[in-house]
Design an enzyme around this catalytic site. Structure first.
Site, PDB file in Angstrom:
ATOM      1  N   GLU A  43       0.858  -1.197   0.000  1.00 61.42           N
ATOM      2  CA  GLU A  43       0.000   0.000   0.000  1.00 61.42           C
ATOM      3  C   GLU A  43       0.890   1.241   0.000  1.00 61.42           C
ATOM      4  OE1 GLU A  43      -2.288   2.458   3.471  1.00 61.42           O
ATOM      5  OE2 GLU A  43      -2.470   0.280   3.533  1.00 61.42           O
ATOM      6  N   LYS A 133     -10.559  -1.473   8.057  1.00 60.27           N
ATOM      7  CA  LYS A 133      -9.246  -1.209   8.636  1.00 60.27           C
ATOM      8  C   LYS A 133      -9.437  -0.672  10.061  1.00 60.27           C
ATOM      9  CE  LYS A 133      -5.551   2.228   8.154  1.00 60.27           C
ATOM     10  NZ  LYS A 133      -4.982   3.263   7.272  1.00 60.27           N
TER      11      LYS A 133
END
Length: 213
Positions: A43, A133
């Site tokens: 990411e 998340k």
């Protein structure tokens, strides 16, 4: 690649490298070091200078079988669209943003928003977010995941912040589907020790797989 395939690849490897860097080149080198260590989910955060260019370079340099590239610290749908056009296969935010969720749903791109409370998580799930998340994970730790999964056993949680080699097993045992790891993984890059990043990447992947068993 289908949305379901992207999510499966992320949860199979179990660890997402959160790449923050002061320069584009450093971000690329960190990402390559992670991939070399078998960590195929990376990411690239939009705090990295020219993050879209970094994502585009990595997307062109590696096959989907080698790298699932995502964009992090995405605060709005405009940035999400830029990231997707650059080649990002999933979008990660520090907080839930409805317009970003809508855009990602439109293009069948996984969106993983940062949530902390059960209310935030339910809102995100109702907006089509498949993985939540937990951020910052360091705020409560693995025990919080167990508490959440009491009323929400169906939720898929990926904690970011506060995940280390020492507590990775605790997170997995608590029921997370993956973890996001930043400085605990990329720290050696501060001294240009990219081999050190590769070694840590191997350790994190091995630790997650061992914990799953």
């Amino acid at each position: 690649m289908l949305k379901t395939d992207i999510l499966k690849k992320i949860t199979d490897v179990g660890v997402v490298a959160v790449v923050r860097a002061e320069t584009s080149l450093e971000a690329i080198e960190i990402s390559k070091a992670c991939i070399k260590g078998g960590l195929s989910a990376v990411e690239v955060t939009f705090t990295v200078p020219n993050a879209a260019s970094v994502i585009e370079s990595l997307a062109k340099a590696f096959k989907p079988s080698e790298l699932i590239i995502g964009a992090g610290t995405v605060l709005d749908s405009e940035t999400a669209r830029i990231a997707i056009l650059a080649g990002a296969q999933y979008i990660v935010s520090p907080a839930f943003h409805l317009e970003t969720a809508k855009l990602c749903n439109r293009y069948q791109i996984p969106y993983m928003p940062g949530c902390l409370t059960i209310t935030e998580m339910i809102v995100a799930m109702e907006a089509g977010c498949d993985v939540i998340k937990l951020f910052p994970g360091s705020a409560f730790g693995p025990s919080y995941v167990k508490a959440i999964k009491g009323p929400l056993p169906q939720i898929n949680i990926m904690p970011t912040g506060g995940v280390s080699l020492d507590n990775l097993k605790d997170w997995v045992n608590a029921g997370v589907v993956a973890v996001g790891v930043g400085s605990e993984l990329t720290g050696p890059a501060k001294t240009k020790d990219y081999e050190g990043v590769t070694r840590l990447a191997k350790q994190f992947v091995e630790a997650f797989q061992k914990a799953k068993k």
